[in-house]
Design a protein around this motif. Sequence first.
Motif, PDB file in Angstrom:
ATOM      1  N   ALA A 313       0.709  -1.348  -0.334  1.00 38.28           N
ATOM      2  CA  ALA A 313       0.263  -0.011   0.251  1.00 38.28           C
ATOM      3  C   ALA A 313       0.883   1.437  -0.089  1.00 38.28           C
ATOM      4  O   ALA A 313       0.411   2.335  -0.488  1.00 38.28           O
ATOM      5  N   VAL A 314       1.809   1.114   0.846  1.00 38.89           N
ATOM      6  CA  VAL A 314       3.365   2.390   0.575  1.00 38.89           C
ATOM      7  C   VAL A 314       3.405   2.349  -0.447  1.00 38.89           C
ATOM      8  O   VAL A 314       3.612   3.475  -1.542  1.00 38.89           O
ATOM      9  N   ASP A 315       3.593   1.585  -1.276  1.00 36.73           N
ATOM     10  CA  ASP A 315       4.736   1.649  -2.779  1.00 36.73           C
ATOM     11  C   ASP A 315       3.689   2.260  -3.538  1.00 36.73           C
ATOM     12  O   ASP A 315       3.675   2.550  -4.591  1.00 36.73           O
ATOM     13  N   ALA A 316       2.344   1.835  -3.340  1.00 42.50           N
ATOM     14  CA  ALA A 316       0.921   2.343  -4.362  1.00 42.50           C
ATOM     15  C   ALA A 316       0.828   3.704  -3.902  1.00 42.50           C
ATOM     16  O   ALA A 316       0.062   4.063  -4.927  1.00 42.50           O
ATOM     17  N   THR A 317       1.411   4.590  -2.835  1.00 37.33           N
ATOM     18  CA  THR A 317       0.883   5.466  -2.595  1.00 37.33           C
ATOM     19  C   THR A 317       1.205   6.929  -3.993  1.00 37.33           C
ATOM     20  O   THR A 317       2.572   6.260  -4.650  1.00 37.33           O
ATOM     21  N   TRP A 318       0.870   7.936  -3.988  1.00 37.34           N
ATOM     22  CA  TRP A 318       1.506   8.678  -4.400  1.00 37.34           C
ATOM     23  C   TRP A 318       2.481  10.163  -4.019  1.00 37.34           C
ATOM     24  O   TRP A 318       2.791  11.246  -4.572  1.00 37.34           O
ATOM     25  N   LEU A 319       3.360   9.150  -3.280  1.00 33.82           N
ATOM     26  CA  LEU A 319       4.009  10.573  -2.369  1.00 33.82           C
ATOM     27  C   LEU A 319       5.389  10.144  -3.251  1.00 33.82           C
ATOM     28  O   LEU A 319       5.134   9.775  -3.906  1.00 33.82           O
ATOM     29  N   ASP A 320       6.132  11.867  -2.850  1.00 33.86           N
ATOM     30  CA  ASP A 320       7.128  11.487  -4.299  1.00 33.86           C
ATOM     31  C   ASP A 320       8.356  10.891  -3.531  1.00 33.86           C
ATOM     32  O   ASP A 320       8.116  10.028  -2.803  1.00 33.86           O
ATOM     33  N   ASP A 321       9.192  10.272  -3.641  1.00 33.67           N
ATOM     34  CA  ASP A 321      10.086   9.589  -3.975  1.00 33.67           C
ATOM     35  C   ASP A 321      10.901   9.206  -2.512  1.00 33.67           C
ATOM     36  O   ASP A 321      10.768   8.516  -1.778  1.00 33.67           O
ATOM     37  N   THR A 322      11.046  10.409  -1.452  1.00 31.06           N
ATOM     38  CA  THR A 322      11.468  10.577  -0.450  1.00 31.06           C
ATOM     39  C   THR A 322      10.592  10.599   0.873  1.00 31.06           C
ATOM     40  O   THR A 322      11.333   9.796   1.264  1.00 31.06           O
ATOM     41  N   GLU A 323       9.624  11.005   0.079  1.00 31.69           N
ATOM     42  CA  GLU A 323       8.621  10.330   1.506  1.00 31.69           C
ATOM     43  C   GLU A 323       8.061   8.864   1.660  1.00 31.69           C
ATOM     44  O   GLU A 323       7.875   8.656   1.987  1.00 31.69           O
ATOM     45  N   ARG A 324       7.986   8.880  -0.102  1.00 32.42           N
ATOM     46  CA  ARG A 324       7.810   6.734   0.372  1.00 32.42           C
ATOM     47  C   ARG A 324       8.757   6.191   0.997  1.00 32.42           C
ATOM     48  O   ARG A 324       7.764   5.404   1.568  1.00 32.42           O
ATOM     49  N   SER A 325       9.695   6.463   0.682  1.00 33.70           N
ATOM     50  CA  SER A 325      11.218   5.385   1.366  1.00 33.70           C
ATOM     51  C   SER A 325      10.531   6.069   2.921  1.00 33.70           C
ATOM     52  O   SER A 325      11.024   5.087   3.616  1.00 33.70           O
ATOM     53  N   ALA A 326      10.923   7.093   3.238  1.00 32.08           N
ATOM     54  CA  ALA A 326      10.241   7.469   4.874  1.00 32.08           C
ATOM     55  C   ALA A 326       9.556   6.471   5.894  1.00 32.08           C
ATOM     56  O   ALA A 326       9.316   5.550   6.166  1.00 32.08           O
ATOM     57  N   LEU A 327       8.298   6.806   4.664  1.00 32.94           N
ATOM     58  CA  LEU A 327       7.259   5.921   4.913  1.00 32.94           C
ATOM     59  C   LEU A 327       7.258   4.334   5.411  1.00 32.94           C
ATOM     60  O   LEU A 327       6.639   3.628   6.658  1.00 32.94           O
ATOM     61  N   ARG A 328       8.065   4.163   4.092  1.00 35.13           N
ATOM     62  CA  ARG A 328       7.761   2.579   3.855  1.00 35.13           C
ATOM     63  C   ARG A 328       8.948   2.421   5.277  1.00 35.13           C
ATOM     64  O   ARG A 328       8.801   1.174   5.912  1.00 35.13           O
ATOM     65  N   SER A 329      10.289   2.178   5.495  1.00 31.23           N
ATOM     66  CA  SER A 329      11.090   2.760   6.744  1.00 31.23           C
ATOM     67  C   SER A 329      10.306   2.409   7.785  1.00 31.23           C
ATOM     68  O   SER A 329      11.147   1.582   8.679  1.00 31.23           O
ATOM     69  N   GLU A 330       9.576   3.738   8.302  1.00 30.26           N
ATOM     70  CA  GLU A 330       8.770   3.815   9.080  1.00 30.26           C
ATOM     71  C   GLU A 330       7.979   2.022   9.076  1.00 30.26           C
ATOM     72  O   GLU A 330       7.472   1.674  10.420  1.00 30.26           O
ATOM     73  N   PHE A 331       7.118   1.981   8.635  1.00 27.50           N
ATOM     74  CA  PHE A 331       6.285   0.799   8.826  1.00 27.50           C
ATOM     75  C   PHE A 331       7.300  -0.055   8.914  1.00 27.50           C
ATOM     76  O   PHE A 331       6.399  -1.119   9.616  1.00 27.50           O
ATOM     77  N   GLN A 332       8.439  -0.438   7.924  1.00 25.86           N
ATOM     78  CA  GLN A 332       8.966  -1.805   7.606  1.00 25.86           C
ATOM     79  C   GLN A 332       9.440  -1.902   9.385  1.00 25.86           C
ATOM     80  O   GLN A 332       9.676  -3.097   9.868  1.00 25.86           O
ATOM     81  N   ALA A 333       9.945  -0.863   9.433  1.00 27.31           N
ATOM     82  CA  ALA A 333      10.772  -1.257  11.721  1.00 27.31           C
ATOM     83  C   ALA A 333       9.428  -1.045  12.277  1.00 27.31           C
ATOM     84  O   ALA A 333       9.538  -2.073  14.399  1.00 27.31           O
ATOM     85  N   GLU A 334       8.239  -1.130  12.210  1.00 25.67           N
ATOM     86  CA  GLU A 334       7.160  -0.891  13.041  1.00 25.67           C
ATOM     87  C   GLU A 334       6.479  -2.855  12.764  1.00 25.67           C
ATOM     88  O   GLU A 334       6.036  -2.662  13.533  1.00 25.67           O
ATOM     89  N   ILE A 335       6.785  -2.503  11.736  1.00 22.54           N
ATOM     90  CA  ILE A 335       5.706  -4.381  10.942  1.00 22.54           C
ATOM     91  C   ILE A 335       7.653  -5.251  12.247  1.00 22.54           C
ATOM     92  O   ILE A 335       6.472  -6.609  12.192  1.00 22.54           O
ATOM     93  N   ASP A 336       7.945  -4.828  11.981  1.00 25.32           N
ATOM     94  CA  ASP A 336       9.125  -6.006  12.383  1.00 25.32           C
ATOM     95  C   ASP A 336       9.340  -5.977  14.310  1.00 25.32           C
ATOM     96  O   ASP A 336       9.594  -7.467  14.743  1.00 25.32           O
ATOM     97  N   ARG A 337       8.879  -5.208  14.774  1.00 22.50           N
ATOM     98  CA  ARG A 337       8.559  -5.028  16.162  1.00 22.50           C
ATOM     99  C   ARG A 337       6.886  -5.702  16.207  1.00 22.50           C
ATOM    100  O   ARG A 337       7.421  -6.460  17.640  1.00 22.50           O
ATOM    101  N   LEU A 338       6.507  -5.251  15.328  1.00 22.50           N
ATOM    102  CA  LEU A 338       5.219  -6.459  16.119  1.00 22.50           C
ATOM    103  C   LEU A 338       5.442  -7.521  15.270  1.00 22.50           C
ATOM    104  O   LEU A 338       4.179  -8.691  17.009  1.00 22.50           O
ATOM    105  N   ALA A 339       5.851  -8.597  15.031  1.00 24.02           N
ATOM    106  CA  ALA A 339       6.353  -9.310  14.308  1.00 24.02           C
ATOM    107  C   ALA A 339       7.201 -10.492  15.431  1.00 24.02           C
ATOM    108  O   ALA A 339       6.715 -11.268  16.325  1.00 24.02           O
ATOM    109  N   GLY A 340       8.026  -8.894  15.895  1.00 23.05           N
ATOM    110  CA  GLY A 340       8.602  -9.560  16.790  1.00 23.05           C
ATOM    111  C   GLY A 340       8.147 -10.168  18.274  1.00 23.05           C
ATOM    112  O   GLY A 340       8.637 -10.892  19.518  1.00 23.05           O
ATOM    113  N   GLU A 341       6.789  -9.690  18.737  1.00 18.92           N
ATOM    114  CA  GLU A 341       6.513  -9.858  20.162  1.00 18.92           C
ATOM    115  C   GLU A 341       5.621 -11.105  19.764  1.00 18.92           C
ATOM    116  O   GLU A 341       5.411 -11.150  20.482  1.00 18.92           O
ATOM    117  N   ARG A 342       5.461 -12.056  18.722  1.00 13.74           N
ATOM    118  CA  ARG A 342       4.705 -13.252  18.802  1.00 13.74           C
ATOM    119  C   ARG A 342       5.385 -13.856  19.132  1.00 13.74           C
ATOM    120  O   ARG A 342       6.876 -14.873  18.809  1.00 13.74           O
TER     121      ARG A 342
END
Length: 342
Positions: A313-342
């Motif tokens: 979904a982040v990849d499909a956004t119309w954010l510019d490349d810099t903003e999209r990359s930053a949002l993707r990194s933010e999401f990836q870090a939180e996904i990894d954290r949540l997955a690590g709680e399991r």
Amino acid sequence: MPTLAEFCERVPKAEVHCHFVGAIPAEVAWRIAARNDVPLPADGPATLYRFDNFHQFIDRYMTVATALRRPADFAEAVYAVLQDGAEHGNVRYRELFFNPTDHHHASYPDMLTGLLDGIAAAETDLGVRCRLVPSINRMQSPQIGVQMVEQVVAHRRDEVIGIGLDASEPAGPPELFAEAFAIAGRAGLRRTAHACEDYAGLDGGPPRNATTCLDLLGCDRLDHGYNILADEAVVQRCRDAGVPFTCCLPGSNPVLRPARIESIRTMLELGLPVSLHSDDPAMHGANPGEVYTFAAEVLGLGIAEVGALALAAVDATWLDDTERSALRSEFQAEIDRLAGER
């Protein structure tokens, strides 16, 4: 340790296929309508969003749209939409469709003022970001679409990042709106369209509509897209081009066909860039967290697959490349954290 359902609820989300009016919580729509002395076809908020078919859905949708009259109405409604998404699915970013020509009692500048006020307040209060995608109602004439896009260009704001095309696909094939989309393209607006959708009891859009949207309208992503599966050449074309498909699951409302589930399953298996979105979450009875949970259940997804959909979904956004990359990194870090709680 979160369960899979809890992970689906808490995973950070970007939504690029969500309709403003269809996302307004019923109690907020009811309050605004009462304030403006607009009668609604229900006996209260609890029954406002009950309908049995696509035509009834459109009728209810248009009635709520006409109840919004003043900038303050739009500000209140969009704030509620963004708050609801944050609280029921951890939606951090939205590209929100709205149909200016459906709001018969408000000028485009007034509705834009209200929407931007509400969006700014939500970002300050909730940390939720939102951009706007004015959308052509294809059940109206192509000339009305042209006039709408001309209004968008004349009152250009940075928060308005593109245009869309929605409503009943058989009533308005995409080629009818080529002029409006050409105007948008010349103004530097991004473009998307509902294409190859499915309907309960109605014929959906044929696969050729997807290529028309890409080649004639200049779209760089497509909303829905399920019916492309009937044409292998169209599937191959879209896969080779990496066209993002913003898909929506039926939720608890029976208006949308269960066959959509199998279409999305096949699209994922074929390697198409699919992301999941809530469409009309309030009216269809499925908030973003529930959409992800339902997808995990019916498609047999695990933690890794759910996380991949959030990133798609982040990849499909119309954010510019810099903003999209930053949002993707933010999401990836939180996904990894949540997955690590399991």
